[in-house]
Design a protein around this motif. Sequence first.
Motif: not given
Length: 250
Positions: A166, A239-240, A243, A246-247
Motif C-alpha cells: 500500500h 495508487k490507483k 490497487h 493487486q485486485k
Amino acid sequence: MKKILAYFLSSLFYLCFGSLLVVFHLLQWITFNTLGYSAHKFTLELLNFFILKCHHILGTRIRFEYTSPLPTDRSLIFVGNHQSTYEIPPIIWHLRKHHPKFISKKELGKGIPSVSFNLRHGGSVLIDRNNPKNALKQIQEFGEELQKKNYSAVIFPEGTRSRDGHLKKFQKSGLICLFKSMPNALVVPISIGSSWRFGEHNYFPLPLGIKLHMTVHKPLEIDHQNTEKMIEQLEAFIKKEVHNRQKGKY
C-alpha cells in the motif's frame, strides 16, 4: 516441502547474487578508473542483467511494460512507488538508454559491494534524510547536472519502502526541487506491484514464483504553475494503478 525448497533456492539465489556483486564491484572499479563513464555504465548494466537472470532460480516472473514510447532527447524524471530493492535491477536494465540516476539515502553509500560503488560514482546522489535543508541542496545540484547531460532521475517519493504494497503518502519537497532544477524534463510515472512480497519473511526464505509487474506510463510535461497539485495527481494515479493490479483488474 515447498518451504524446504524455498530455503534451498533462496540460499542458491543469494550465493549467485552475492558473487555477482563482488565480481562486478571489481569490474566497476576497473572500468570507472581506466575507461570512463560509458564503460562503467555498460558494466553496471551487465551486472543488473545477470541479477535479473538470477531471479529464474526463484521462479520470479518480471513483466516490464510501457504504455507509450519514451523520448531519448530529453531528461526524464521517473516517479514510482517503492516496495523492495528488487525493483532496482529492472529499472537500471530496461531504462538504460535514459541513463537513470537515483536519489538514495547516504547509508547505502558504503558497505554493499557494487551497489555502494555505483551510488557513489555512477551519478546518483546520496542524501542525509536527517538534514532536509542540505538534502534539498544536493537534489537541486543533482537535477541541474542531469539536465545538463540529458540524463534521467529516479525518485521514490514515499521516502521508504512499503512493507505491504500500500502506498505511503508522497513527500513533495524532493519532487518539487527536481521539477525546479530540471524544468525541461518530462515526468514519467512508474507503478510497481508485488515487489513487497519478497520481504514477506524478512527476505529469507524468499517466496517462489513472484509475479513482479512494473509499468512505465505516459510521460507528462511539468506543470510549473501547479506543482503540488501535479504531485497529488501523480500519487493518486500510481495508487490507483497499483490497487488495480493487486485486485487483478489487468
